[in-house]
Scaffold this motif. Structure first.
Motif, PDB file in Angstrom:
ATOM      1  N   LEU A   1       0.821  -1.226   0.000  1.00 56.73           N
ATOM      2  CA  LEU A   1       0.000   0.000   0.000  1.00 56.73           C
ATOM      3  C   LEU A   1       0.851   1.270   0.000  1.00 56.73           C
ATOM      4  O   LEU A   1       1.974   1.270   0.508  1.00 56.73           O
ATOM      5  CB  LEU A   1      -0.862  -0.001   1.261  1.00 56.73           C
ATOM      6  CG  LEU A   1      -2.045  -0.958   1.262  1.00 56.73           C
ATOM      7  CD1 LEU A   1      -2.449  -1.288   2.685  1.00 56.73           C
ATOM      8  CD2 LEU A   1      -3.222  -0.362   0.496  1.00 56.73           C
TER       9      LEU A   1
ATOM     10  N   CYS B   1      -1.057  -4.283   4.975  1.00 53.90           N
ATOM     11  CA  CYS B   1      -2.241  -5.148   5.034  1.00 53.90           C
ATOM     12  C   CYS B   1      -1.816  -6.591   5.339  1.00 53.90           C
ATOM     13  O   CYS B   1      -2.633  -7.489   5.443  1.00 53.90           O
ATOM     14  CB  CYS B   1      -3.006  -5.075   3.718  1.00 53.90           C
ATOM     15  SG  CYS B   1      -4.733  -5.557   3.866  1.00 53.90           S
TER      16      CYS B   1
ATOM     17  N   HIS C   1       0.050  -8.647   3.427  1.00 58.60           N
ATOM     18  CA  HIS C   1       0.125  -9.591   2.307  1.00 58.60           C
ATOM     19  C   HIS C   1       1.468 -10.328   2.295  1.00 58.60           C
ATOM     20  O   HIS C   1       1.581 -11.403   1.713  1.00 58.60           O
ATOM     21  CB  HIS C   1      -0.136  -8.869   0.977  1.00 58.60           C
ATOM     22  CG  HIS C   1      -1.530  -8.290   0.891  1.00 58.60           C
ATOM     23  ND1 HIS C   1      -1.963  -7.557  -0.176  1.00 58.60           N
ATOM     24  CD2 HIS C   1      -2.579  -8.371   1.752  1.00 58.60           C
ATOM     25  CE1 HIS C   1      -3.230  -7.196   0.034  1.00 58.60           C
ATOM     26  NE2 HIS C   1      -3.617  -7.670   1.206  1.00 58.60           N
TER      27      HIS C   1
ATOM     28  N   GLU D   1      -4.672  -6.599  -5.399  1.00 66.53           N
ATOM     29  CA  GLU D   1      -5.898  -6.794  -4.602  1.00 66.53           C
ATOM     30  C   GLU D   1      -6.374  -5.466  -4.028  1.00 66.53           C
ATOM     31  O   GLU D   1      -7.572  -5.194  -3.994  1.00 66.53           O
ATOM     32  CB  GLU D   1      -5.638  -7.809  -3.473  1.00 66.53           C
ATOM     33  CG  GLU D   1      -6.875  -8.137  -2.639  1.00 66.53           C
ATOM     34  CD  GLU D   1      -7.219  -7.089  -1.593  1.00 66.53           C
ATOM     35  OE1 GLU D   1      -8.417  -6.814  -1.404  1.00 66.53           O
ATOM     36  OE2 GLU D   1      -6.297  -6.536  -0.972  1.00 66.53           O
ATOM     37  N   GLU D   2      -5.413  -4.637  -3.605  1.00 61.90           N
ATOM     38  CA  GLU D   2      -5.794  -3.394  -2.913  1.00 61.90           C
ATOM     39  C   GLU D   2      -6.555  -2.445  -3.835  1.00 61.90           C
ATOM     40  O   GLU D   2      -7.307  -1.600  -3.359  1.00 61.90           O
ATOM     41  CB  GLU D   2      -4.539  -2.685  -2.356  1.00 61.90           C
ATOM     42  CG  GLU D   2      -3.816  -3.472  -1.271  1.00 61.90           C
ATOM     43  CD  GLU D   2      -4.590  -3.552   0.043  1.00 61.90           C
ATOM     44  OE1 GLU D   2      -5.688  -2.969   0.132  1.00 61.90           O
ATOM     45  OE2 GLU D   2      -4.087  -4.199   0.969  1.00 61.90           O
TER      46      GLU D   2
ATOM     47  N   HIS E   1      -3.816  -1.520   7.250  1.00 57.17           N
ATOM     48  CA  HIS E   1      -3.560  -0.294   6.460  1.00 57.17           C
ATOM     49  C   HIS E   1      -2.976   0.827   7.315  1.00 57.17           C
ATOM     50  O   HIS E   1      -2.697   1.908   6.802  1.00 57.17           O
ATOM     51  CB  HIS E   1      -4.810   0.218   5.715  1.00 57.17           C
ATOM     52  CG  HIS E   1      -5.276  -0.702   4.629  1.00 57.17           C
ATOM     53  ND1 HIS E   1      -6.056  -0.292   3.574  1.00 57.17           N
ATOM     54  CD2 HIS E   1      -5.060  -2.012   4.417  1.00 57.17           C
ATOM     55  CE1 HIS E   1      -6.318  -1.318   2.773  1.00 57.17           C
ATOM     56  NE2 HIS E   1      -5.700  -2.389   3.289  1.00 57.17           N
TER      57      HIS E   1
END
Ligand SMILES: [Zn+2]
Ligand SMILES: [Zn+2]
Length: 447
Positions: free
Chosen positions: A110, A140, A142, A175-176, A418
């Protein structure tokens, strides 16, 4: 050590207490790999990449899976924007007759400047889609998911004699920004590679203790649709409202009127959210502007609810403007984004309950919790092909249990996903992630 484990596995197969022994040996294998996995996690954490640009992360995952003996295809995915390369990774291991299980991890990070102060904190900056340089962080988790997949891939390769079927591992980009899963499907995920009978993913949690997993049968995350509304008026001097049509007042009425959609038009049993996240209009105190722009997000579980809410937004925007005397040809423009949209996540109840039983056996009943659904979103739902393939996304605790306790006692919220200070505890989180994922596949593909 390894020979001892192999011997133990061979012995287990011959005795009725095999299940207990298999658990113990799984634990031993995970402990053997844990320090390497933690190192992998820290490497990934220190080198995050933004959605659409996960080139090195994808290549790292592909290299690891190839080394383990998987058949790996890189750069899977096709975005609507042809200028972007999709860095999807698909790894396949065929191991005899039986069902196909697909495990999915996301690859992207992110645009967040990390403030955890950890020795392996990210210092990465890179250019985003708009060409601006931004700080990047795996805020996040990942990186937890990728590492868990690598750990699981290794164990399942070593335990090949305990399962039969086909394993597909998907490293999904973007994905974000919720266009990654669609890009992978558009590029023929289920035509070019074995089509799964089950689709499984995990997502770490910023609230749940490390060592625990959570499951949510049925709808667990909402669909999300971005909506842009332009309220058009007739601008003029701030001191002469009689000769203008003020879009600021119409926008204000519109925002308030939107509140009746969920409260008065929608069944209380069908969750929905409408949030106006941005409103911009005008330049100066004494000018009535020509227009006001609003940005909304709409969340819902059921598709029919989503559609009805969107239709209501359009109707109320238009009705409010016309009631204010704005002419028909200056009616509001309402746009539903075709890219910033994602389906709800529906966890197949039967599959999810089956996983809960597997987790209880592997981790102990106290470490398995049923969690309520949330209205946040993710694009995992696409992989179920409109719920024709049983899919489930379970939750992996990632927080130091002491911190969870303190937060409950002091009623201070923990840093959320986040957040710039979200910091999963690597060891117990990865240990549980690998054990949960491996146990699930061993159950779904048991001989
Ligand atoms: Zn996220
Ligand atoms: Zn995420």
């Amino acid at each position: 050590m390894r020979n001892k484990i192999c011997l133990l596995l061979a012995v287990c197969a011959l005795f009725p207490t095999a299940a207990i022994h298999a658990q113990q040996s799984l634990d031993a294998l995970i402990e053997r790999d844990l320090s390497t996995l933690v190192a992998t996690y820290k490497t990934l954490h220190a080198s995050p990449e933004l959605s659409h640009y996960e080139e090195k992360t994808a290549s790292f995952l592909a290299t690891q899976l190839k080394a383990l003996g998987y058949t790996v295809t890189e750069r899977v995915g096709k975005y609507e924007n042809p200028q972007w390369t999709a860095y999807g990774v698909v790894a396949v291991m065929k191991n005899g007759p039986g069902p196909t299980v697909l495990l999915r991890t996301e690859l992207d990070a992110l645009p967040v400047e990390e403030k955890t102060g950890l020795p392996y904190a990210s210092k990465v900056k890179m250019k985003n889609d708009a060409g601006q340089e931004v700080s990047v962080m795996h805020a996040c988790g990942h990186d937890v998911h990728i590492t868990s997949m690598i750990g699981t891939a290794k164990l399942l390769m070593e335990l090949k004699n305990q399962w039969s079927g086909t394993l597909v591992l998907l490293g999904q980009p973007a994905e974000e920004v919720i266009d990654g899963a669609r890009s992978i499907l558009r590029d023929g995920l289920y035509e070019r590679f074995p089509k799964p009978d089950f689709v499984i993913a995990l997502h770490d949690s910023a609230d749940l203790e490390a060592g625990k997993v959570g499951y949510t049968p049925g709808y667990s995350m909402a669909s999300s649709t971005s909506v842009d509304v332009k309220i058009r008026g007739l601008g003029g001097h701030g001191a002469r409202p009689e000769s203008s049509k003020d879009p600021v007042v119409v926008a204000a009425q519109f925002v308030v009127a939107l509140q009746t959609i969920v409260s008065r038009e929608n069944s209380p049993l069908d969750p929905a959210v409408i949030t106006v996240g941005s409103i911009h209009g005008g330049t100066k105190h004494n000018i009535i502007p020509e227009e006001v722009d609003l940005q909304l997000t709409v969340r819902a579980y059921k598709e029919e609810v989503r559609k009805r809410v969107l239709a209501s937004i359009e109707r109320i925007a238009r009705g409010t403007a016309l009631a204010a005397g704005i002419p028909e040809d200056r009616a509001p423009i309402v746009k539903f984004s075709e890219t910033q949209v994602t389906k709800a996540t529906y966890n197949d109840p039967q599959l999810t309950e089956r996983l809960a039983v597997v987790f209880a056996k592997a981790l102990g009943q106290d470490n398995v919790v049923k969690l309520p659904p949330v209205m946040m979103s993710e694009d995992f739902g696409y992989l179920s092909m409109d719920q024709t393939i049983p899919a489930t996304l379970f939750t992996l605790g990632a927080v130091d249990p002491l911190k969870v306790k303190q937060s409950q006692e002091t009623k201070t919220p923990l840093p959320s996903l986040h957040s710039a200070i979200f910091a999963p505890v690597p060891e117990p989180t990865l240990r549980t992630g690998v054990k949960a994922m491996t146990s699930v596949v061993l159950d779904l593909l048991k001989k």
